[in-house]
Design a protein around this motif. Sequence first.
Motif, PDB file in Angstrom:
ATOM      1  N   ARG A 123       1.531  -0.879  -5.095  1.00 25.40           N
ATOM      2  CA  ARG A 123       1.742  -1.960  -6.061  1.00 25.40           C
ATOM      3  C   ARG A 123       0.941  -1.727  -7.334  1.00 25.40           C
ATOM      4  N   LEU A 137       1.180 -10.150  -2.127  1.00 24.72           N
ATOM      5  CA  LEU A 137       0.748  -9.795  -0.769  1.00 24.72           C
ATOM      6  C   LEU A 137       0.291 -11.011   0.021  1.00 24.72           C
ATOM      7  N   ASP A 176       0.060  -0.354   0.648  1.00 22.26           N
ATOM      8  CA  ASP A 176       0.823  -1.318  -0.151  1.00 22.26           C
ATOM      9  C   ASP A 176       0.066  -1.687  -1.429  1.00 22.26           C
ATOM     10  N   VAL A 177      -1.242  -1.899  -1.321  1.00 21.44           N
ATOM     11  CA  VAL A 177      -2.062  -2.217  -2.496  1.00 21.44           C
ATOM     12  C   VAL A 177      -2.002  -1.068  -3.503  1.00 21.44           C
ATOM     13  N   PHE A 208      -1.707  -1.893   4.800  1.00 28.58           N
ATOM     14  CA  PHE A 208      -2.094  -2.830   3.743  1.00 28.58           C
ATOM     15  C   PHE A 208      -2.649  -2.072   2.535  1.00 28.58           C
TER      16      PHE A 208
END
Length: 108
Positions: A92, A102, A88-89, A85
Amino acid sequence: FDDEISTFGTGDKGVWYLKKMEALSVSMAVTHGKFADDPRDLQSRGAIDRIEKSGLRHLAFVDTLPWRFNFKPPEMIHVIDGAPFLADVISRTVNNESLAALWEGVKI
């Protein structure tokens, strides 16, 4: 929900109160599993023992702090891997993509 578990003192009181109020089951989620009874002792089970004896059905936390014991978590404790997670943050953010995406499909 709580920010962290250190000794499980607050959580233990919460479980006791909810059971007293006739809750059928109690689960808990926290951000950090700190477990600070004795951080030098990899066998220090104080908080873990209190969790197991409390009547808590499930406990979940993100591995923002690593599981430091030399034994596996009891079955009712779920350690969630937060790295995918967070990766991914970061990705992005660097690529100027939506963070709101998300949460699409997440039901609260």
